[in-house]
Design a protein around this motif. Structure first.
Motif, short mmCIF file in Angstrom:
data_model
loop_
_atom_site.label_atom_id
_atom_site.label_comp_id
_atom_site.label_asym_id
_atom_site.label_seq_id
_atom_site.Cartn_x
_atom_site.Cartn_y
_atom_site.Cartn_z
N LEU A 154 -33.32 24.82 21.21
CA LEU A 154 -34.55 24.15 21.72
C LEU A 154 -35.11 23.13 20.92
N VAL A 155 -34.97 23.39 19.68
CA VAL A 155 -35.61 22.28 18.86
C VAL A 155 -34.73 20.98 18.68
N ILE A 156 -33.38 21.30 18.69
CA ILE A 156 -32.31 20.08 18.89
C ILE A 156 -32.56 19.46 20.15
N ALA A 157 -32.40 20.10 21.24
CA ALA A 157 -32.47 19.53 22.60
C ALA A 157 -33.92 18.55 22.90
N LEU A 158 -35.02 19.24 22.25
CA LEU A 158 -36.21 18.49 22.41
C LEU A 158 -36.32 17.31 21.70
N LEU A 178 -40.84 17.14 13.61
CA LEU A 178 -41.89 18.12 13.23
C LEU A 178 -42.57 18.77 14.67
N ARG A 179 -42.94 17.98 15.52
CA ARG A 179 -43.41 18.40 16.58
C ARG A 179 -42.41 19.10 17.45
N ALA A 180 -41.08 19.11 17.35
CA ALA A 180 -40.18 19.98 17.88
C ALA A 180 -40.20 21.41 17.13
N LEU A 181 -40.21 21.31 15.75
CA LEU A 181 -40.02 22.36 14.77
C LEU A 181 -41.25 23.13 14.94
N ARG A 182 -42.44 22.64 15.12
CA ARG A 182 -43.69 23.31 15.27
C ARG A 182 -43.58 24.24 16.45
N MET A 183 -43.08 24.07 17.27
CA MET A 183 -43.45 25.04 18.64
C MET A 183 -42.21 26.43 18.63
N HIS A 184 -41.03 26.16 17.70
CA HIS A 184 -40.02 27.29 18.01
C HIS A 184 -39.70 27.77 16.92
N VAL A 216 -43.63 29.07 13.72
CA VAL A 216 -44.55 30.14 13.31
C VAL A 216 -45.48 29.91 12.11
N THR A 217 -44.46 29.53 10.87
CA THR A 217 -44.99 29.13 9.65
C THR A 217 -45.67 27.82 9.59
N GLY A 264 -30.35 29.01 12.47
CA GLY A 264 -31.55 29.05 13.02
C GLY A 264 -32.51 27.82 12.62
N THR A 265 -33.87 27.93 12.80
CA THR A 265 -34.83 26.83 12.93
C THR A 265 -34.85 26.60 11.28
N GLY A 266 -34.72 27.38 10.44
CA GLY A 266 -34.74 27.06 8.97
C GLY A 266 -33.63 25.96 8.64
#
Length: 148
Positions: free
Chosen positions: A14-18, A37-43, A48-49, A102-104
């Motif tokens: 999702l982050v990469i697609a957004l 950052l906007r994409a990472l912030r949501m998933h 969460v962090t 993962g998102t990390g």
């Protein structure tokens, strides 16, 4: 020896697609970093962090300079940056022998690609790379993120 491609987790995908849909509209490399950052912030765990650190949803900060007057060092990386980040994220996931990206892993790849530009985007949002990474490493579960 066959090289296996590590699949993206749902959150990382999702982050990469957004980010991929947003990159064509970026006016500079810093603008691209803001969109990551906007994409990472949501998933995922990174989202969460970031939310636990108080990184909120803010309007994109874009420069008003016409492209021909933009400083040469701040040109957008362009659409190929999506594959560059995704490839870097797969390398990070592979290094830790993870079954999925993962998102990390995406965050570490973004930090690698954008460097100080991403640090600035974090700073404008009231946090730092050090604070974000410290909170991520201290987490044991999503519930622990709210205590950072």
């Amino acid at each position: 020896m066959e090289r296996r491609t590590i699949p993206l987790s749902q959150d990382a995908a999702l982050v990469i697609a957004l980010a991929g849909t947003a990159m064509p509209f970026a006016h500079s490399a810093e603008d691209e970093a803001e969109r990551w950052l906007r994409a990472l912030r949501m998933h995922g765990q990174v989202g969460v962090t970031l939310q636990a650190l108080g990184v909120g949803e803010a309007p994109l900060m874009t420069g008003s300079e016409p492209p021909r007057e933009r400083p040469p060092g701040n040109r957008p990386f362009g659409p190929q940056v999506i594959e560059r980040v995704a490839g870097g994220a797969r390398l990070f996931a592979g290094a830790r022998h993870a079954p999925t990206v993962g998102t990390g892993d995406v965050l570490f790849a973004v930090l690698q690609v954008y460097g100080r530009l991403f640090d600035r985007v974090l700073y404008v949002r009231g946090t730092s790379r050090e604070e974000l990474l410290e909170c991520l490493t201290e987490q044991k579960s999503e519930a622990a993120a709210s205590e950072c």
